[in-house]
Scaffold this motif. Structure first.
Motif, PDB file in Angstrom:
ATOM      1  N   ARG A 489       0.881  -1.302   0.032  1.00  0.00           N
ATOM      2  CA  ARG A 489       0.019  -0.300  -0.179  1.00  0.00           C
ATOM      3  C   ARG A 489       0.885   1.208   0.058  1.00  0.00           C
ATOM      4  NH1 ARG A 489      -4.911  -0.513   1.305  1.00  0.00           N
ATOM      5  NH2 ARG A 489      -4.674  -2.391   2.489  1.00  0.00           N
ATOM      6  N   ALA A 493       1.348   4.269  -2.968  1.00  0.00           N
ATOM      7  CA  ALA A 493       1.303   5.743  -2.432  1.00  0.00           C
ATOM      8  C   ALA A 493       2.516   6.404  -3.100  1.00  0.00           C
ATOM      9  CB  ALA A 493       1.383   5.976  -1.104  1.00  0.00           C
ATOM     10  N   GLY A 497       0.123   6.612  -6.688  1.00  0.00           N
ATOM     11  CA  GLY A 497      -1.105   6.074  -6.821  1.00  0.00           C
ATOM     12  C   GLY A 497      -2.114   6.519  -5.714  1.00  0.00           C
ATOM     13  N   GLN A 498      -3.285   6.076  -5.784  1.00  0.00           N
ATOM     14  CA  GLN A 498      -4.281   6.533  -4.585  1.00  0.00           C
ATOM     15  C   GLN A 498      -4.534   5.127  -3.956  1.00  0.00           C
ATOM     16  OE1 GLN A 498      -5.395   9.545  -4.063  1.00  0.00           O
ATOM     17  NE2 GLN A 498      -3.999  10.288  -5.708  1.00  0.00           N
ATOM     18  N   ILE A 499      -4.557   5.256  -2.489  1.00  0.00           N
ATOM     19  CA  ILE A 499      -4.746   4.181  -1.744  1.00  0.00           C
ATOM     20  C   ILE A 499      -5.983   4.350  -0.949  1.00  0.00           C
ATOM     21  CG2 ILE A 499      -2.533   3.413  -1.620  1.00  0.00           C
ATOM     22  CD1 ILE A 499      -2.098   4.896   1.142  1.00  0.00           C
ATOM     23  N   THR A 500      -6.955   5.358  -1.050  1.00  0.00           N
ATOM     24  CA  THR A 500      -8.029   5.518  -0.409  1.00  0.00           C
ATOM     25  C   THR A 500      -8.929   5.755  -1.342  1.00  0.00           C
ATOM     26  OG1 THR A 500      -7.756   7.660  -0.136  1.00  0.00           O
ATOM     27  CG2 THR A 500      -7.065   6.055   1.588  1.00  0.00           C
ATOM     28  N   TYR A 501     -10.208   5.615  -1.224  1.00  0.00           N
ATOM     29  CA  TYR A 501     -11.564   5.899  -2.019  1.00  0.00           C
ATOM     30  C   TYR A 501     -12.685   6.439  -1.241  1.00  0.00           C
ATOM     31  CZ  TYR A 501     -13.843   1.797  -0.726  1.00  0.00           C
ATOM     32  OH  TYR A 501     -14.495   0.724   0.084  1.00  0.00           O
ATOM     33  N   TYR A 509     -13.984   8.157   3.861  1.00  0.00           N
ATOM     34  CA  TYR A 509     -12.935   7.515   3.078  1.00  0.00           C
ATOM     35  C   TYR A 509     -12.296   6.017   3.551  1.00  0.00           C
ATOM     36  CZ  TYR A 509     -12.480  11.900   0.580  1.00  0.00           C
ATOM     37  OH  TYR A 509     -12.894  12.909  -0.285  1.00  0.00           O
ATOM     38  N   GLU A 511      -9.893   2.499   3.062  1.00  0.00           N
ATOM     39  CA  GLU A 511      -8.785   1.931   2.288  1.00  0.00           C
ATOM     40  C   GLU A 511      -9.000   1.164   1.200  1.00  0.00           C
ATOM     41  OE1 GLU A 511      -5.529   3.075   3.272  1.00  0.00           O
ATOM     42  OE2 GLU A 511      -6.574   4.284   4.769  1.00  0.00           O
ATOM     43  N   LYS A 512      -8.228   1.153   0.017  1.00  0.00           N
ATOM     44  CA  LYS A 512      -8.500   0.147  -1.182  1.00  0.00           C
ATOM     45  C   LYS A 512      -8.112  -1.227  -0.662  1.00  0.00           C
ATOM     46  CE  LYS A 512      -8.170   3.567  -4.998  1.00  0.00           C
ATOM     47  NZ  LYS A 512      -7.298   3.510  -6.313  1.00  0.00           N
ATOM     48  N   ASP A 520      -3.559  -2.115  -9.699  1.00  0.00           N
ATOM     49  CA  ASP A 520      -3.372  -1.037 -10.054  1.00  0.00           C
ATOM     50  C   ASP A 520      -2.027  -0.769 -11.274  1.00  0.00           C
ATOM     51  OD1 ASP A 520      -2.107   1.927 -10.229  1.00  0.00           O
ATOM     52  OD2 ASP A 520      -3.914   2.163  -8.776  1.00  0.00           O
TER      53      ASP A 520
END
Length: 598
Positions: A489, A493, A497-501, A509, A511-512, A520
């Motif tokens: 993770r 980051a 990259g994005q690790i939350t949504y 929010y 965590e992915k 990803d």
């Protein structure tokens, strides 16, 4: 002009009062050719064209053969096909067209006419002749009055309907529909599944175009309902639970079409009772499959309570399935001195060199796994064509054939490859710890030369390695997996990259999950650049249901004590070694950020 020899071969079929198969016609022509080696060239050519037209194969009513036509080759080889499309010429088409006028039996006449209509444009670019299609339709219908092979006559009626609809010929559409209903009445007493439902299958697919009235549809479904009740009632001579579900699926289509959800539920519950009755004394694996199929039917129909009620039965049968499974093992012996030499070679140099060598040696390469699949396909074609199911109390994953599901078979084969290599990996890891007197603290210190490991997690890694070295496998695995997830993770980051949504429902929010992180594109591109491979290995070990799926198995509490395996702990240690290969790249004067390299 048609040669007399052709009439000699076909006279028995023209006068035939009994059913004959297409294969019998093709065989008769071939036999005549073989028995008459001195035939004139034009006669031999005509006979070969006859043999070819009767060897043509059609699997569906539309143009979905390998040639993009209705008819296609009967056989396909690695280096060719039979018959070969390239062997047909404009003269072939003209000959078949002449046979349309010459032949008398409707089964023969329809065959030639449909071949001309279907293949002319493909053979020589000639615009298809609609007259030939109409002749084919009319003679397919006419042929049902004669004795025939029922399955072939059904396929011919389905083809006739397809052609009539294609031309929007309403008169012929009605004519074919009437013939289908008439033929079903004629064969309804035959105790074969396809015979009892073919009229529904043929007509319902085209229900918007065949324009049957409500009374006709009600009559069709009443007939199917009668068969359904017979097949789904325990104790009757016709009781057949699996067939009752097949019939029920047709009725569900009809009731969904006319918007009668209560009838859909009645049908599903009825065949469910039949199948549950059957599974009471069935083999557990068989029972598990069919109960799961019923569960899917409930879910699809929105019958939530029914779906929940059947789950305990599936779980119970699944437990019996696991108990009934037998172990298949293969024994091989490796001389102790050879294993020792291998371990010494793999751990030579200093500790960092040894760790790097082990990481690279046991990192599975996609190309090698693909070669293994190719070998299986070549040496064991039946195994390559057979699907695989991974089950415990429930079916967890389905994997298709090598041809249809290459990605799934790649994951599955990688799992097997890792299981075999784990024998060597375990001994080499033991040798690594012994040779360099690695305590948990020293081993973790070696890992932490890589910046991907967070300092505030160091003590957790040390405790996990302590359990690993003291054979506390379950504790080691349970501690390592979340920390490995954290490393990936943070790595994503760091790559931008994005690790939350944002959860749209709660507006908070989250965590992915690890599967999303490993899938990803940034992560795949990074590992492709670093090691020449994507994240397939990590996904197979941690998140793939078709693979080891360790992250999900552990974090969802699905593993019992005995299911925590030494080889899984060894593989997790190997992943740590791979991650430890990453080092900060020396920053250049024009670079503003740090990057990673091996």
């Amino acid at each position: 002009m048609i040669p007399d020899e052709i009439h000699e071969v076909f006279q028995p079929f023209e006068a035939e009062q009994d059913a004959f198969k297409k294969r019998e016609v093709e065989s008769a022509v071939k036999t005549y050719i073989d028995d008459h080696p001195d035939l004139p060239e034009e006669v031999r050519t005509a006979l070969i064209w006859e043999q070819c037209v009767w060897a043509l194969y059609a699997n569906t009513s539309d143009e979905s053969s390998d040639w993009g036509t209705y008819f296609g080759p009967m056989l396909v080889f690695s280096d060719g096909e039979y018959p070969r499309l390239s062997s047909f010429t404009s003269k072939t088409i003209e000959y078949w067209k002449a046979r349309v006028d010459d032949a008398q039996h409707p089964h023969l006449k329809a065959r030639y006419a449909d071949a001309v209509w279907d293949l002319a444009e493909k053979v020589d670019g000639t615009k298809p002749d609609h007259t030939m299609a109409n002749i084919a339709i009319d003679n397919y219908v006419k042929d049902i009055a004669n004795p025939g092979v029922i399955v072939e006559q059904i396929k011919c009626l389905e083809r006739a309907l397809y052609l009539a609809i294609k031309f929007n010929d309403q008169a012929r559409v009605k004519h074919v529909c009437d013939a289908i209903l008439e033929f079903h009445t004629k064969i309804a007493g035959k105790d074969k599944r396809r015979y009892q439902m073919f009229h529904f299958d043929a007509l319902f697919e085209h229900r918007k175009k065949v324009k049957l009235d409500d009374a006709q549809w009600q009559k069709i479904c009443a007939e199917i309902e009668d068969v359904f009740q017979l097949k789904s009632t325990p104790g009757t001579d016709g009781f057949d639970p699996l067939f009752s579900r097949d019939i029920g699926q047709r009725l569900i289509q009809y009731y969904r079409w006319i918007n009668q959800p209560d009838e859909i539920q009645r049908i599903i519950r009825c065949y469910t009772t039949a199948i549950e009755h059957m599974t009471e004394n069935a083999e557990p694996l068989f029972a598990q499959h069919w109960l799961q199929e019923i569960h899917r039917d409930f879910v699809q129909a929105g019958m939530t309570e029914d779906a929940e009620q059947i789950m305990p039965k599936i779980r119970s049968v699944g437990e019996r399935t696991n108990e009934s499974m037998s172990t298949i093992s293969y024994k091989t012996e490796i001389p102790v001195d050879e294993m020792q030499q291998y371990c010494d070679a793999m751990t030579s140099g200093d500790v960092n060199q040894a760790m790097s060598r082990i990481a690279m040696e046991f990192f599975p390469r996609r190309e090698k796994i693909e070669q293994q699949l190719g070998k299986i396909t070549e040496d064991h074609p039946l195994l390559a064509m057979t699907g695989v199911e991974i089950s415990d109390e429930f079916t967890r994953a389905k994997i298709g054939s090598v041809e249809d599901d290459k990605a799934g078979r790649l994951v599955h084969q990688m799992s097997f490859s890792m299981a075999f290599n784990s024998i060597f990996l375990h001994h080499i890891l033991n040798r690594l710890f012994e040779r360099y007197a690695l305590t948990p603290e020293l081993f973790v210190a070696a890992l932490y030369q890589s910046p991907v490991f967070a300092e505030d997690r160091k003590q957790i890694f040390i405790e996990a390695i302590q359990y690993y070295r003291q054979e506390g496998i379950s504790a080691a695995i349970a501690m390592l997996i979340p920390q490995i997830e954290c490393v990936f993770r943070n790595l994503l980051a760091g790559l931008g990259g994005q690790i939350t949504y944002l959860d749209q429902k709660t507006k908070t929010y989250r965590e992915k999950d690890l599967g999303t992180v490993l899938n990803d594109p940034l992560m795949s591109q990074f590992w492709q650049k670093i090691l020449g491979e994507d994240t397939l290995y990590f996904r197979t070990v941690l998140t793939e249901q078709r693979g080891l799926n360790l992250r999900n198995e552990v974090c969802h509490g699905l593993l019992s004590t005995e299911e925590f395996r030494q080889q899984d702990a060894d593989i997790l240690i190997h992943i740590l070694l791979v991650l430890s290969l990453l080092r900060l790249k020396q920053r250049t004067a024009d670079a503003n950020t740090d990057t990673l390299e091996t």
